[in-house]
Design a protein around this motif. Sequence first.
Motif, short mmCIF file in Angstrom:
data_model
loop_
_atom_site.label_atom_id
_atom_site.label_comp_id
_atom_site.label_asym_id
_atom_site.label_seq_id
_atom_site.Cartn_x
_atom_site.Cartn_y
_atom_site.Cartn_z
N ILE A 45 -43.28 -18.34 8.02
CA ILE A 45 -43.16 -16.93 7.63
C ILE A 45 -43.79 -16.73 6.24
O ILE A 45 -44.58 -15.79 6.04
N VAL A 72 -50.18 -15.07 12.73
CA VAL A 72 -49.13 -15.15 13.76
C VAL A 72 -49.63 -15.85 15.02
O VAL A 72 -48.97 -16.73 15.57
N THR A 126 -42.96 -17.79 17.24
CA THR A 126 -43.89 -16.76 16.83
C THR A 126 -43.25 -15.39 16.80
O THR A 126 -43.56 -14.56 15.95
N THR A 127 -42.30 -15.16 17.72
CA THR A 127 -41.61 -13.86 17.73
C THR A 127 -40.84 -13.67 16.42
O THR A 127 -40.87 -12.58 15.83
N VAL A 128 -40.19 -14.72 15.96
CA VAL A 128 -39.44 -14.62 14.70
C VAL A 128 -40.40 -14.32 13.54
O VAL A 128 -40.15 -13.44 12.71
N LEU A 130 -43.38 -12.95 13.72
CA LEU A 130 -43.94 -11.61 13.91
C LEU A 130 -42.94 -10.53 13.46
O LEU A 130 -43.31 -9.60 12.74
N LEU A 131 -41.69 -10.68 13.86
CA LEU A 131 -40.66 -9.70 13.47
C LEU A 131 -40.52 -9.64 11.96
O LEU A 131 -40.43 -8.55 11.38
N ALA A 132 -40.50 -10.81 11.32
CA ALA A 132 -40.36 -10.86 9.87
C ALA A 132 -41.52 -10.11 9.21
O ALA A 132 -41.33 -9.34 8.26
N VAL A 134 -43.57 -7.76 10.60
CA VAL A 134 -43.57 -6.31 10.92
C VAL A 134 -42.54 -5.61 10.03
O VAL A 134 -42.82 -4.54 9.47
N LEU A 135 -41.38 -6.22 9.86
CA LEU A 135 -40.35 -5.61 9.00
C LEU A 135 -40.81 -5.57 7.53
O LEU A 135 -40.62 -4.58 6.84
#
Lengths: 274, 273
Positions: A45, A72, A126-128, A130-132, A134-135
């Motif tokens: 991240i 990502v 990767t989802t984690v 990506l979410l971090a 985007v937020l």
Amino acid sequence: MTPPPRAARSAFRREAGASVAFIARNVHLVRRYWGWEMAFMVYAIAGAMSIALIGLDQGSQELVFSLMIGAVFWNYLSTVFSVIAEQIAWERWEGTLEYTMMAPVRRLSQLLGSTLFAVLYGLLHTTVVLLALVLFFGLDLSGADFGAAAVFMIAGSASVVGIGMMAAILPLIYVERGSQMTFVLQSLLLLVSGVYYSVEILPDWMQVLARFSPFTYVLEGVRQALIHGTPIDAQLDLLWPLVVMAALFIPLGIRVFGAAERYAKRTGKLKRVG
Amino acid sequence: MPAALPPALLADHVTKRFQVGRRKPPVIAVDDVSLRIERGEVYGILGANGGGKSTLIRLFSTLLTLDSGTVEVFGHDIERDEMAVKRHINRVSVDAAFFKKLSPAENLAYAARLYGLEVGAARREAVRILARLGIAESRLGRPLEQMSRGMQQKVAIARAILTSPSLLLLDEPTTGLDPRSRLDVQSYVEELRRSHEITVILTTHDLAEAERLCDRIGILDRGRLVAEGTPAELRMRVAAEKGLPPTMESVFMAYTGRSLDEDVEEGEAEEPG
């Protein structure tokens, strides 16, 4: 002679169970190494954020987006690649390689189990990330074509799996240097695939290499889909090389792995610990 | 009259060489070995370090290919019908090969799935075997790295037995174990042969262990099978032919040209594996 249906079903169940063995074992290993998993996640991240912040520094939202996608999706594809490519090296390191190779399991089932785990693990990781991101960056994804991005992810995963299988033979046949060779191959893919920049800025000879890397097409296709909302039918020129690579590399990877196993058994290289 | 069942293992003129350097001649690890091991037999393989014992076990385990000769396991050719052979065998090696961060339960579940067993049933069977070997069920959840080597080796034996192998390959299973663990393992092998239809091939440096457990013993020297017989036959033979005391130590010295002490010292100085 064609086996009777019951025998065929039983054999299928046995091989499917063997594939599950590799998935479950790797899930258990991830759980046991959870501290390192967290550390790698934080590092991934932080690394992706640092790179995307270069775009913010340049005052370009599109650059932020482009760099973020690079970070990502490189994270995803390289995770899939390394999990598959390093499966032999892990087993050699743990001392279990002979045990696994002695089990009555087809290599295809082993590779399938390792591949499914790699894809699931890569997606979760990767989802984690990506979410971090985007937020953190508050990105607007309302114009993105997620369907097209997903198609590139799937086609890209399949072709990366094939290369991963071929790379997995390196630790099988080069006991001491195999893992290092795999690492160098992954570094070269990072360099030539346009992860953070356009491949057009590369020297001509590197651009030739870029054409043979599935990462190049996945990253370009996903960027077009998520930044510009380009649908899949407008990106077929990027998609077909991925489909061809997947169709070539997976069967080739299985064959090459089989040949490497025979070589290792002939020369006694399953035994030695590097 | 029904056809006679094939033996547990039939090795015919087996040879294995390794190339250890580009300019050096190949090392012959196993040299023209022929063996016939009957069903239900416990067959011991003795020999000096580097004599070819582990290579022979690896050949029988399908972990190495043959340079020449043939091996059949319960009538299945080891190269043409490798998968059938793999379903018949299991092996316990000198170093317990586990994912050490995982618990015995997790390692055993992995083994059960690889061998097509139902995980719950395999766990119950493993608990029963481990209890017999002196390991309580409460230990099954902790990482293997927290267990002693003796306990790890007992888990390795349980892992092999729960797949119900017809041919069990024990490659120095008691080397480096404390006397109590060694005794536990030896008693369990004796119990196995009484309670299961199992054939065992055992390599060991422990001559008392070989004499106690094995129906017949083959002695390998520099890859060649130089003597074979029951422990009593071998002891009598060295006494009669070489005038040595009728002991297994004499047998070992007579056929390998060295004492066991020399061999163990050399083995300890060698790189393991």
